[in-house]
Enzyme design. Structure first.
Site, PDB file in Angstrom:
ATOM      1  CD  GLN A 126     -35.090  21.454 -52.027  1.00  0.00           C
ATOM      2  OE1 GLN A 126     -34.680  20.786 -51.082  1.00  0.00           O
ATOM      3  NE2 GLN A 126     -36.218  21.171 -52.666  1.00  0.00           N
ATOM      4  CB  CYS A 132     -35.408  17.429 -51.247  1.00  0.00           C
ATOM      5  SG  CYS A 132     -36.807  16.313 -51.514  1.00  0.00           S
ATOM      6  CG  HIS A 270     -37.759  17.317 -47.331  1.00  0.00           C
ATOM      7  ND1 HIS A 270     -37.354  17.917 -48.503  1.00  0.00           N
ATOM      8  CD2 HIS A 270     -36.938  17.814 -46.361  1.00  0.00           C
ATOM      9  CE1 HIS A 270     -36.350  18.734 -48.253  1.00  0.00           C
ATOM     10  NE2 HIS A 270     -36.084  18.699 -46.965  1.00  0.00           N
ATOM     11  CG  ASN A 290     -33.536  20.583 -45.028  1.00  0.00           C
ATOM     12  OD1 ASN A 290     -33.759  19.994 -46.086  1.00  0.00           O
ATOM     13  ND2 ASN A 290     -34.492  21.187 -44.352  1.00  0.00           N
TER      14      ASN A 290
END
Length: 322
Positions: A126, A132, A270, A290
């Site tokens: 990102q 995110c 997140h 992630n």
């Protein structure tokens, strides 16, 4: 006198080792700085983080912690800078009309959607944008679309970043995976190829004629705090988008099963994607994808201890209904 000489030699060796790692770090992560003063500051931060890594990993070798730290792209950031990079979120509310996951189906003891070809073979990054939430949306949609159609297509985070503001998202200032799913329900989403990621929010360029995926049936929620329901959803339906309270302990995570005594399940900042689960040495864990690139963690993934709703991993979880 000999002791002083020995200490001096050790100090020189340590300094040289740090400098070599600093040089390798800059080359690996393509780091450049605006001035010599800034580079010196970043070197000092890097040195402090390197010491932190080494001290933590001694504890790992002693069996006092279940995960290791390592040098990654955040190694020249302070903890304060890392935490500022994250975007605090208020809990998204479920609409009365939204579906809730329910199942008593038997699931395997371990499962990983990567082995089924339902996850891209690389992890996206990102960058320095609080997006995110958009990567959580695309990650889940990519997998569920592959499970349904057999086609694995990289989907556009930029589409969400630029065009879903009216749904309650704030571009690089943060957003919510559920709102992103509502946007793709109503508008569909374009591919990364047709709408590439720019790391900044821009004017909306959504083109309905180039939509490649649309979750026309909306979203399915998992009961808050129920890791058992989330496990069943991951093991029978597909990957699940989740909220998480990331702390400074995640900054330099390298490998192992992550635990954190400082996080709060009600302070999510997140959003990621749970793509599987497993067990190692009698410890259950989640496999989490992630959006910080492949230099972070286990090639972009990390494992989170299961059974504790650690950092709120099961407090807000949802997946698209294609």
């Amino acid at each position: 006198m000999k002791i002083y000489i020995l200490l001096a030699c050790l100090a020189v060796a340590v300094s040289a080792n740090t400098q070599n790692q600093w040089k390798h770090f800059k080359q690996t992560h393509k780091k450049s700085y605006r001035s010599l003063i800034e580079e010196r500051l970043r070197y000092q931060i890097f040195s402090t983080n390197l010491e932190k890594i080494e001290q933590h990993n001694v504890k790992f070798e002693q069996g006092l912690t279940t995960y290791k730290l390592g040098i990654n792209k955040f190694a020249d950031w302070t903890e304060k800078e890392f935490l500022a990079f994250l975007t605090p979120k208020r809990p998204a509310k479920r609409n009365p009309s939204d579906k809730v996951f329910k199942s008593n189906e038997t699931i395997p003891s371990e499962f990983d959607w990567r082995t089924k070809g339902a996850v891209l073979d690389y992890v996206k990054d990102q960058g320095q944008c609080g997006s995110c939430w958009s990567f959580s949306v695309t990650g889940a949609l990519e997998s569920h679309n592959q499970i349904k159609t057999g086609k694995l297509i990289s989907l556009s985070e930029q589409d969400l970043l630029d065009c879903s503001g009216s749904y309650g998202n704030y571009g690089c200032a943060g957003g919510f995976m559920s709102f992103g799913f509502f946007y793709t329900r109503d508008n569909g989403i374009m591919s990364t190829e047709d709408y590439p990621y720019d790391v900044v929010q821009k004017e909306c360029r959504h083109n309905k004629s180039k939509v490649v995926v649309q979750n026309s049936k909306g979203v399915v929620w998992i009961d808050a705090n129920s890791e058992e329901d989330m496990r069943r959803a991951v093991g029978t339906v597909g990957p699940v988008s989740v909220g998480f309270h990331s702390t400074a302990n995640m900054q330099l995570y390298s490998s192992g099963i992550f635990t954190d005594s400082t996080c709060n399940k009600n302070r999510q900042n997140h959003e990621m994607v749970v793509i599987g689960y497993g067990t190692e040495a009698d410890t259950d864990y989640w496999i989490v994808r992630n959006s910080w690139g492949e230099s972070w963690g286990e090639k972009g993934y990390f494992r989170v201890i299961a059974g504790r709703n650690l950092c709120g991993i099961a407090s807000t979880s949802v997946y698209p209904a294609l």
